[in-house]
Motif scaffolding. Sequence first.
Motif, PDB file in Angstrom:
ATOM      1  N   ARG A 134      31.433  53.402  27.304  1.00  0.00           N
ATOM      2  CA  ARG A 134      31.131  53.253  28.728  1.00  0.00           C
ATOM      3  C   ARG A 134      32.402  53.119  29.580  1.00  0.00           C
ATOM      4  NH1 ARG A 134      25.538  49.783  28.950  1.00  0.00           N
ATOM      5  NH2 ARG A 134      24.640  50.662  27.062  1.00  0.00           N
ATOM      6  N   LYS A 135      32.201  53.160  30.887  1.00  0.00           N
ATOM      7  CA  LYS A 135      33.260  52.895  31.850  1.00  0.00           C
ATOM      8  C   LYS A 135      33.263  51.398  32.159  1.00  0.00           C
ATOM      9  CE  LYS A 135      32.311  57.365  34.042  1.00  0.00           C
ATOM     10  NZ  LYS A 135      31.797  58.006  35.285  1.00  0.00           N
ATOM     11  N   PHE A 136      34.402  50.896  32.593  1.00  0.00           N
ATOM     12  CA  PHE A 136      34.462  49.486  32.951  1.00  0.00           C
ATOM     13  C   PHE A 136      33.518  49.201  34.124  1.00  0.00           C
ATOM     14  CE2 PHE A 136      38.949  49.589  31.186  1.00  0.00           C
ATOM     15  CZ  PHE A 136      38.608  48.872  30.038  1.00  0.00           C
ATOM     16  N   PRO A 137      32.781  48.089  34.039  1.00  0.00           N
ATOM     17  CA  PRO A 137      31.885  47.723  35.145  1.00  0.00           C
ATOM     18  C   PRO A 137      32.626  46.974  36.242  1.00  0.00           C
ATOM     19  CG  PRO A 137      31.683  46.127  33.374  1.00  0.00           C
ATOM     20  CD  PRO A 137      32.678  47.178  32.902  1.00  0.00           C
ATOM     21  N   ASN A 138      32.019  46.937  37.414  1.00  0.00           N
ATOM     22  CA  ASN A 138      32.504  46.084  38.498  1.00  0.00           C
ATOM     23  C   ASN A 138      31.329  45.240  38.981  1.00  0.00           C
ATOM     24  OD1 ASN A 138      30.934  47.798  40.126  1.00  0.00           O
ATOM     25  ND2 ASN A 138      32.686  49.117  40.586  1.00  0.00           N
ATOM     26  N   LEU A 139      31.525  44.464  40.023  1.00  0.00           N
ATOM     27  CA  LEU A 139      30.465  43.578  40.500  1.00  0.00           C
ATOM     28  C   LEU A 139      29.196  44.366  40.833  1.00  0.00           C
ATOM     29  CD1 LEU A 139      29.414  40.822  41.393  1.00  0.00           C
ATOM     30  CD2 LEU A 139      30.500  41.207  43.626  1.00  0.00           C
ATOM     31  N   LYS A 140      29.358  45.509  41.492  1.00  0.00           N
ATOM     32  CA  LYS A 140      28.193  46.305  41.892  1.00  0.00           C
ATOM     33  C   LYS A 140      27.411  46.803  40.683  1.00  0.00           C
ATOM     34  CE  LYS A 140      26.829  50.422  44.512  1.00  0.00           C
ATOM     35  NZ  LYS A 140      27.308  51.555  45.347  1.00  0.00           N
ATOM     36  N   ASP A 197      35.989  42.967  27.637  1.00  0.00           N
ATOM     37  CA  ASP A 197      37.225  42.233  27.909  1.00  0.00           C
ATOM     38  C   ASP A 197      38.364  42.664  26.983  1.00  0.00           C
ATOM     39  OD1 ASP A 197      38.587  39.573  29.033  1.00  0.00           O
ATOM     40  OD2 ASP A 197      38.873  39.603  26.867  1.00  0.00           O
ATOM     41  N   ILE A 198      38.084  42.770  25.677  1.00  0.00           N
ATOM     42  CA  ILE A 198      39.176  43.095  24.751  1.00  0.00           C
ATOM     43  C   ILE A 198      39.640  44.540  24.948  1.00  0.00           C
ATOM     44  CG2 ILE A 198      37.857  43.914  22.727  1.00  0.00           C
ATOM     45  CD1 ILE A 198      39.775  42.128  21.030  1.00  0.00           C
ATOM     46  N   CYS A 199      38.709  45.421  25.319  1.00  0.00           N
ATOM     47  CA  CYS A 199      39.093  46.807  25.608  1.00  0.00           C
ATOM     48  C   CYS A 199      39.920  46.886  26.892  1.00  0.00           C
ATOM     49  CB  CYS A 199      37.851  47.684  25.733  1.00  0.00           C
ATOM     50  SG  CYS A 199      36.952  47.927  24.184  1.00  0.00           S
ATOM     51  N   TYR A 200      39.560  46.068  27.867  1.00  0.00           N
ATOM     52  CA  TYR A 200      40.309  46.018  29.126  1.00  0.00           C
ATOM     53  C   TYR A 200      41.735  45.524  28.874  1.00  0.00           C
ATOM     54  CZ  TYR A 200      41.557  44.834  33.936  1.00  0.00           C
ATOM     55  OH  TYR A 200      42.198  44.762  35.149  1.00  0.00           O
ATOM     56  N   ARG A 201      41.861  44.467  28.087  1.00  0.00           N
ATOM     57  CA  ARG A 201      43.185  43.915  27.810  1.00  0.00           C
ATOM     58  C   ARG A 201      44.028  44.871  26.963  1.00  0.00           C
ATOM     59  NH1 ARG A 201      43.077  39.660  24.694  1.00  0.00           N
ATOM     60  NH2 ARG A 201      40.846  39.508  24.259  1.00  0.00           N
ATOM     61  N   LEU A 244      34.820  39.430  35.336  1.00  0.00           N
ATOM     62  CA  LEU A 244      35.264  39.776  36.681  1.00  0.00           C
ATOM     63  C   LEU A 244      36.429  38.893  37.121  1.00  0.00           C
ATOM     64  CD1 LEU A 244      31.795  40.331  38.387  1.00  0.00           C
ATOM     65  CD2 LEU A 244      33.471  42.094  37.776  1.00  0.00           C
ATOM     66  N   ILE A 245      36.366  37.610  36.792  1.00  0.00           N
ATOM     67  CA  ILE A 245      37.451  36.685  37.135  1.00  0.00           C
ATOM     68  C   ILE A 245      38.703  36.967  36.313  1.00  0.00           C
ATOM     69  CG2 ILE A 245      38.173  34.258  37.073  1.00  0.00           C
ATOM     70  CD1 ILE A 245      35.205  33.555  37.660  1.00  0.00           C
ATOM     71  N   ASN A 246      38.515  37.126  34.992  1.00  0.00           N
ATOM     72  CA  ASN A 246      39.662  37.362  34.103  1.00  0.00           C
ATOM     73  C   ASN A 246      40.396  38.653  34.453  1.00  0.00           C
ATOM     74  OD1 ASN A 246      39.047  35.047  32.744  1.00  0.00           O
ATOM     75  ND2 ASN A 246      38.593  36.014  30.786  1.00  0.00           N
ATOM     76  N   SER A 247      39.632  39.717  34.715  1.00  0.00           N
ATOM     77  CA  SER A 247      40.268  40.999  35.009  1.00  0.00           C
ATOM     78  C   SER A 247      40.997  40.976  36.348  1.00  0.00           C
ATOM     79  CB  SER A 247      39.228  42.122  34.996  1.00  0.00           C
ATOM     80  OG  SER A 247      38.202  41.890  35.950  1.00  0.00           O
ATOM     81  N   LEU A 249      42.346  38.047  37.755  1.00  0.00           N
ATOM     82  CA  LEU A 249      43.453  37.087  37.706  1.00  0.00           C
ATOM     83  C   LEU A 249      44.376  37.297  36.513  1.00  0.00           C
ATOM     84  CD1 LEU A 249      41.540  33.815  38.689  1.00  0.00           C
ATOM     85  CD2 LEU A 249      42.777  35.405  40.163  1.00  0.00           C
ATOM     86  N   LYS A 250      43.999  38.206  35.597  1.00  0.00           N
ATOM     87  CA  LYS A 250      44.797  38.482  34.395  1.00  0.00           C
ATOM     88  C   LYS A 250      45.047  37.219  33.569  1.00  0.00           C
ATOM     89  CE  LYS A 250      45.483  42.866  35.576  1.00  0.00           C
ATOM     90  NZ  LYS A 250      44.754  42.923  36.853  1.00  0.00           N
ATOM     91  N   LEU A 251      43.988  36.449  33.339  1.00  0.00           N
ATOM     92  CA  LEU A 251      44.098  35.218  32.596  1.00  0.00           C
ATOM     93  C   LEU A 251      44.306  35.486  31.103  1.00  0.00           C
ATOM     94  CD1 LEU A 251      41.217  33.152  34.261  1.00  0.00           C
ATOM     95  CD2 LEU A 251      43.662  33.123  34.797  1.00  0.00           C
ATOM     96  N   SER A 252      45.069  34.640  30.457  1.00  0.00           N
ATOM     97  CA  SER A 252      45.272  34.769  29.012  1.00  0.00           C
ATOM     98  C   SER A 252      43.996  34.362  28.291  1.00  0.00           C
ATOM     99  CB  SER A 252      46.420  33.868  28.546  1.00  0.00           C
ATOM    100  OG  SER A 252      47.628  34.247  29.153  1.00  0.00           O
ATOM    101  N   PRO A 253      43.694  35.006  27.138  1.00  0.00           N
ATOM    102  CA  PRO A 253      42.457  34.690  26.427  1.00  0.00           C
ATOM    103  C   PRO A 253      42.507  33.326  25.763  1.00  0.00           C
ATOM    104  CG  PRO A 253      43.788  36.207  25.136  1.00  0.00           C
ATOM    105  CD  PRO A 253      44.455  36.092  26.484  1.00  0.00           C
ATOM    106  N   LYS A 254      41.350  32.746  25.582  1.00  0.00           N
ATOM    107  CA  LYS A 254      41.221  31.534  24.780  1.00  0.00           C
ATOM    108  C   LYS A 254      40.957  31.987  23.349  1.00  0.00           C
ATOM    109  CE  LYS A 254      38.285  27.513  23.963  1.00  0.00           C
ATOM    110  NZ  LYS A 254      37.031  26.801  24.356  1.00  0.00           N
TER     111      LYS A 254
END
Length: 257
Positions: A134-140, A197-201, A244-247, A249-254
């Motif tokens: 799939r393609k990355f989703p957004n809020l919409k 998330d892991i594919c995005y990172r 949506l928040i992580n992508s 703000l580019k937060l590091s994973p837990k």
Amino acid sequence: MRVFLSVVSHKHAAMIQELQCLPGLAKKFIVVLKNNVVEESSFLSKYCNDNSIYLIDEQYGCGFGANNNFIFKYCVERFDIKPGDIFITLNPDVFITCDEVSELANTMQSESIYFSAITLYKDSNHICRDYSIRKFPNLKTFVCSFLGLGNNTIIKQCKNVSRVDWAAGSFLAFDASLYQKLQGFDERYFMYCEDIDICYRAKQLGHQLTYLPQYSALHLAKHANRKVFSKHFLWHIYSALIFLINSKLKLSPKSIL
């Protein structure tokens, strides 16, 4: 190059026994099964012992990402998994042959592919596709999906080797060095969206997911009930918000890695 298959069983003992996929894979590769419910400990202990499957039977009730990270850590400590080895997340409801896994691993090695996905089918005749790329989703797109208004992220036609945004975690193949560099899955996700998330990172690190349509597997997916306010529906909303928040703000994973 060695191949490690990471399988998480959450009340999947009957499915694992029915499919009889893991015993064949364990004859050629290192198969590690993580049990996530104490009730199935006795059965899985005997099953794994009889079929040369490595069993991790502790820390029950973890999420999908945390369980796969636990398996990877186990592979590091017990087998000294190294860069160039292949680490595959394999759902217990997926059936794949040794030949398919071998050829996939060889292709990844020969073509320096660090991260890949394959074609999944819902039937043994390989006619009905499981649209897992799939393609990355957004809020919409999340909102439309939750409201039952369709999902325009699904990629239905993709016959050639290509780069895609993400694929379902039911089957993802990593070079071990990339999985380590990503720190595995983000354990803030309990279920849903950890694969997005892991594919995005990975894409942010320059290793966009490579779809290899020539390799395939059977996926007997039984999607959980996602009625409004059901447990799974709420998990999905929570995970979507984390992504949506992580992508953004580019937060590091837990992660335990």
